[in-house]
Design a protein around this motif. Structure first.
Motif, PDB file in Angstrom:
ATOM      1  N   SER A  70      10.541  -1.839  84.122  1.00 43.53           N
ATOM      2  CA  SER A  70      11.345  -2.091  82.926  1.00 43.53           C
ATOM      3  C   SER A  70      12.484  -1.092  82.773  1.00 43.53           C
ATOM      4  O   SER A  70      13.421  -1.325  82.010  1.00 43.53           O
ATOM      5  CB  SER A  70      10.465  -2.056  81.671  1.00 43.53           C
ATOM      6  N   ARG A  76      14.439  -7.232  83.909  1.00 42.78           N
ATOM      7  CA  ARG A  76      13.932  -7.484  82.554  1.00 42.78           C
ATOM      8  C   ARG A  76      12.468  -7.874  82.666  1.00 42.78           C
ATOM      9  O   ARG A  76      12.097  -8.723  83.482  1.00 42.78           O
ATOM     10  CB  ARG A  76      14.737  -8.620  81.911  1.00 42.78           C
ATOM     11  N   ILE A  77      11.610  -7.258  81.853  1.00 46.19           N
ATOM     12  CA  ILE A  77      10.187  -7.553  81.844  1.00 46.19           C
ATOM     13  C   ILE A  77       9.835  -8.261  80.539  1.00 46.19           C
ATOM     14  O   ILE A  77      10.160  -7.782  79.451  1.00 46.19           O
ATOM     15  CB  ILE A  77       9.341  -6.269  81.969  1.00 46.19           C
TER      16      ILE A  77
END
Length: 650
Positions: A70, A76-77
């Motif tokens: 992240s 993007r998580i």
């Protein structure tokens, strides 16, 4: 055809160069050109744009793979809440089904769906992590539209013998114990890694009870049935003689993931018990006087998942799903070096998967099968400090699913990738990659899961043209060291597969006729006398749906933030290190019609490390401002949390 604005393309590449003077960077070890080296053989520099996360960064602080990735620019998580809970990855706007995960070069995706829950992947025994954003080396055989993430496990001991133990305690009843043993001799390398983690994830959150516009029934509750536990054990043995090196590895994960409903509005006791066993064997020739290099890998795996929900009953039957997957992979790579500046290589990857799913309520068995053959041809040569690398990929996929009737899906494709590398001096580097990728819909997209996802047998193959430019420079003046990486990219995608919400809370995949994703990333690392280090990253992503769908606001593809900033600064004094990290995400829609825009988020973390002889003590505060955010509607993430760790190495 695409209406791709030439101004936007120009902006993307100019963007990457303008931001070369910005303060950027991240919690990762970037590929570096040695400053003090007088002569560099450019033929040894790979054209792939790869980012490296080192072992020191993996072991520092309280991290799992979700937290680690992240903080990488352009990644993007999306997390459903808490340690070990479902988490998926997006890279440069590419969704999880477009990203391949590898462990030591072997795909860990099942072939039924490329979605990988990175929340339960252990970091024990990991030497480093490689991140490829567009151009993927032929050895990884990705065959995807997006990126590839390769996890490299311990292969050699550090010094002669290395023993490492770390105990961590944290908020929400979290306990983690990690241990590693590495032994290195002249003819063999041995490593053993183990990790146990237990987390209740019973954090407090604001519960609006499904009525966001009525504050009268709101309350502060604790997340229930959200726990995770896992025991990980892995071992590697490498034997070496004058001609060959053979390696054996065995990995086992046993654990339980509890699955809570949205907020606490749905009472559930659902859980997933998993038992995963993986075995790898590899053999390669040792580099002597021969110009021929080769590598062969065999991978066998048996994964078993048992899903149960005691509260969901039909008649006298409780909801109980037993899923077993067996997978065999064979990979062979051969490379011939004609000279120091010219080589040709070929790689072949074959995978066979069988999966059986038994549903106690529907009293119906599902049988999945997948056969995949992927072949690559690659050549490279350099001349006068330039390197041109040509990659031609032929890929054959044969997917078969057995539900009630036999269903087939096949893809034959020819993909091409071209790279250009230019190195004007020892302190700067320029890379340019262009190419075409294709991806067939997976079995999950075609046939669904008999749950919240409905399959779509009419899906067509995705195809994408991409291009990226990458610039790297670094310098050292007096007591300052500065390095910068900047890149710009674009992707033009036909028939992009996305999931659309339909009635009764169900989702169904569909093709978007035309879409385009472009953006840029810039990263800078600064250090002064090894006492102060500063890193700042910025990633810009512009993902547009160019289909004829009528949009209410804008035409952004949902779930992709437009701006992502990550920065940290570390101050070191003798045996003490203090690191402050902040992260900003802005401009992101949750739905296809762009009706619901996600609020911007700012996170602050603080990490203190004290080292004394062979011991390291850590104290960390995450989400200092105690802000509550959501990656999925009604699935809150933890607020402020505290973590303590003690590590000992010999």
């Amino acid at each position: 055809m695409f209406c791709f604005n030439k101004t936007q393309v120009s902006f993307t590449f100019i963007f990457s160069l303008i931001f070369s003077i910005s303060l950027i960077a991240e919690d990762t070890e970037l590929p570096k050109v040695k400053i003090n080296q007088t002569k560099i053989n450019i033929a040894q520099i790979k054209p792939e744009i790869v980012q490296i996360i080192s072992k020191n960064q993996i072991q520092s602080g309280f991290k799992n793979l979700t937290h680690l990735l992240s903080h990488v620019a352009g990644i993007r998580i999306n997390n459903s809440g808490g340690y070990g809970q479902n988490a998926i990855v997006l890279v440069r706007g590419s969704k999880s089904q477009h990203i391949q995960f590898f462990i030591d070069g072997i795909p860990i995706t099942t072939g039924i769906s490329n979605n990988v829950n990175i929340g339960k992947i252990s970091l024990a025994g990991i030497e480093k992590i490689e991140i490829y954003r567009s151009y993927v080396p032929s050895q990884l055989q990705s065959g995807n539209l997006g990126a590839a993430i390769n996890i490299i496990t311990n292969k050699t001991g550090q010094n002669k013998t290395y023993i490492y133990s770390k105990t961590q305690l944290g908020s929400f009843s979290t306990f983690k114990q990690t241990g590693e043993l590495l032994k290195n001799t002249k003819n063999h390398n041995f490593s053993l890694s183990t990790e146990f983690v237990s987390a209740k994830n019973n954090f407090k959150f604001h519960n609006d009870r499904g009525t966001p516009f009525n504050a009268n029934d709101d309350s502060i509750d604790k997340k229930s049935n959200n726990g995770f536990s896992n025991f990980h054990l892995s071992g590697n043995l490498s034997l070496k003689n004058k001609k060959y090196t053979q390696s054996f590895s065995l990995k086992n994960n046993i654990g339980e993931q509890k699955i809570g409903g949205p907020q606490n509005t749905i009472i559930t006791e659902a859980k997933n018990n998993f038992n995963e066993i993986d075995f790898n064997y590899s053999a390669k020739n040792n580099k002597n006087k021969t110009s021929l290099d080769w590598l062969a890998i065999i991978h066998l795996s048996h994964h078993k998942n048992i899903f149960s929900d005691p509260l969901a009953e039909v008649g006298f039957s409780k909801n109980h799903i037993n899923n077993e997957t067996n997978k065999a992979d064979l990979q062979f790579f051969i490379k011939y070096n004609f000279s120091d500046s010219f080589f040709a290589s070929s790689s072949t990857y074959y995978s066979k998967l069988n999966s059986k799913k038994k549903d106690s309520i529907q009293l119906e068995n599902s049988y999945w099968k997948r056969d995949l053959l992927n072949s690559n041809l690659e050549s490279s040569f350099s001349y006068n400090n330039t390197q041109i690398k040509l990659k031609a990929q032929w890929q054959y996929l044969n997917d078969k699913a057995y539900l009630i009737n036999r269903e087939n899906n096949e893809l034959n494709s020819f993909d091409t990738h071209i790279s250009f590398l230019y190195m004007p001096n020892e302190k700067s580097l320029l890379k340019l990659n262009v190419g075409k990728n294709t991806r067939a819909p997976n079995l999950f997209e075609l046939f669904g899961d008999k749950g919240l996802t409905v399959g779509n047998k009419n899906l067509t193959t995705e195809s994408s043209w991409y291009g990226e430019i990458y610039f790297q420079w670094q310098t050292k003046r007096n007591n300052w060291s500065i390095s910068n990486n900047s890149s710009g990219y674009f992707k033009l995608i036909d028939n992009l597969i996305t999931f659309q919400q339909i009635s009764a809370g169900l989702s169904r995949p569909k093709n978007i006729d035309e879409s385009q994703i472009f953006g840029g990333e810039t990263q800078l690392q600064l250090s002064w006398k090894d006492l102060i280090e500063g890193n700042i990253n910025y990633a810009y992503t512009y993902a547009i749906n160019d289909s004829s769908l009528g949009f209410v606001n804008e035409k952004f593809i949902p779930g992709i933030p437009q701006h992502h900033i990550n920065a940290n600064i570390s101050i070191k004094f003798k045996n003490l290190s203090l690191t402050y990290t902040t992260q900003l995400l802005t401009k992101e829609y949750l739905d296809e019609l762009n009706l619901i825009e996600k609020n911007s988020r700012v996170l602050h973390d603080l990490l203190l490390i004290i080292t004394y002889k062979n011991m390291t003590f850590e104290m960390e505060v995450k989400n200092i401002a105690d802000k509550q955010y959501e990656d999925f509607i009604n699935y809150p993430l933890p607020g402020r949390s505290y973590w303590f760790g003690l590590a000992i190495n010999f």
